[in-house]
Design an enzyme around this catalytic site. Structure first.
Site, PDB file in Angstrom:
ATOM      1  CB  ILE A  19      -2.130  66.355  86.561  1.00 47.14           C
ATOM      2  CG1 ILE A  19      -2.102  67.524  85.559  1.00 47.14           C
ATOM      3  CG2 ILE A  19      -2.408  66.859  87.961  1.00 47.14           C
ATOM      4  CD1 ILE A  19      -3.415  68.286  85.483  1.00 47.14           C
ATOM      5  N   GLY A  20       0.331  65.105  84.412  1.00 48.41           N
ATOM      6  CA  GLY A  20       0.481  64.402  83.145  1.00 48.41           C
ATOM      7  C   GLY A  20       1.815  64.697  82.505  1.00 48.41           C
ATOM      8  N   GLY A  23       5.406  63.208  75.328  1.00 48.65           N
ATOM      9  CA  GLY A  23       6.569  63.565  74.534  1.00 48.65           C
ATOM     10  C   GLY A  23       6.654  65.046  74.245  1.00 48.65           C
ATOM     11  CB  ALA A  25       3.862  69.684  76.981  1.00 48.30           C
ATOM     12  CB  VAL A  27      -0.263  68.546  82.009  1.00 48.04           C
ATOM     13  CG1 VAL A  27      -1.467  69.412  82.385  1.00 48.04           C
ATOM     14  CG2 VAL A  27      -0.184  68.370  80.501  1.00 48.04           C
ATOM     15  CE  LYS A  42      -0.964  70.209  76.947  1.00 48.74           C
ATOM     16  NZ  LYS A  42      -0.612  68.819  77.279  1.00 48.74           N
ATOM     17  CG  ASP A 136      -0.007  64.693  68.371  1.00 48.97           C
ATOM     18  OD1 ASP A 136      -0.036  63.602  67.768  1.00 48.97           O
ATOM     19  OD2 ASP A 136       0.400  64.801  69.533  1.00 48.97           O
TER      20      ASP A 136
END
Length: 260
Positions: A19-20, A23, A25, A27, A42, A136
């Site tokens: 789903i994602g 840079g 990780a 997901v 993740k 971050d």
């Protein structure tokens, strides 16, 4: 990073789909049969398996992150390692992000800014009180549900990656995201809670004006602007900004973490 396939088991979790990806990780949506629920997993970069220090660092930091319990921090249910893959298990939310909300480049309404900023600041204050620095902070790491409430995610992952694999620290994903990075972080100096506050107020600047203060053709050029360029006052972009709001932004975005 090696792709994990739908149907594959990661510990006790069955992968549904990706789903994602970023840079830091990848997901996945996954299913946890023992409690009949969907979760978000993740997965950290597979290169970390090359680091002898990673297992110890991952366990130490993941334990701290998993203890964070705040209404506006996305909870970490579990963490583990399986066949050389390190992962975090988090609440699954069918939600958008603050990045998507601001994608049109327009200032947000003041009432909405007040709600979002207050919730984010509360989440950060709680984490800082428990000794956790995000490192971050950016709109892509802020989930927003259908009621307009925020959930801050990815606490401490940058620290795990930086500490475990110096070779990976050359990427801007590990250093932080250029548009939101603090001057001290851009220079590779030690960071603390003040670095998060700088990043939070870059987000505030963007919500108020519709754009981040520093842009350039390359990520490196953006870093240099954070380090040396004067901050464009928000009132130059949005003349009707409230003086009190501009004062907060100018103070928080001082080049010196000790303040102006």
């Amino acid at each position: 990073m090696d792709t994990i396939q739908p149907g594959q088991m990661l510990g006790p979790y069955r992968i549904i789909n990706q789903i994602g990806r970023g840079g830091m990780a990848t997901v996945y949506k996954a299913y946890q049969p023992s409690v009949d629920r969907y979760v978000a997993i993740k997965v950290l970069p597979s290169q970390l398996a090359e680091s002898r220090e990673f297992a110890t660092r991952f366990q130490q930091e993941a334990r701290i992150i998993a203890k964070l319990e705040h209404p506006h921090i996305l909870p970490v249910f579990d963490y583990g390692e399986s066949d050389g893959v390190a992962y975090f298990v988090m609440r699954y939310m069918d939600a958008g992000t603050l990045k998507e909300k601001m994608i049109e480049g327009r200032p947000l309404p003041l009432a909405e800014i007040d709600k979002l900023f207050t919730q984010l600041a509360g989440a950060l204050s709680y984490a800082h009180g428990h000794g956790v620095v995000h490192r971050d902070l950016k709109p892509a790491n802020v989930l927003i549900d259908s009621q307009g409430n925020v959930f801050l995610t990815d606490f401490g992952i940058a620290k795990i990656l930086e500490s475990a694999s110096p070779r990976l620290t050359q990427t801007d994903a590990i250093m932080g995201t250029p548009a939101y990075i603090s001057p001290e972080q851009a220079q590779g100096q030690p960071v603390d809670q003040r670095s998060d506050i700088y990043s939070l107020c870059i987000i505030l600047y963007e919500m108020v004006t519709g754009s981040v203060p520093f842009t350039a053709e390359t990520p490196l050029a953006v870093l240099f602007k954070h380090i040396s360029d004067p901050l464009p006052p928000p009132s130059l972009v949005k003349p009707d900004i409230r003086p009190a709001v501009e004062k907060v932004i100018l103070k928080a975005l001082s080049k010196d973490p000790r303040g102006p």
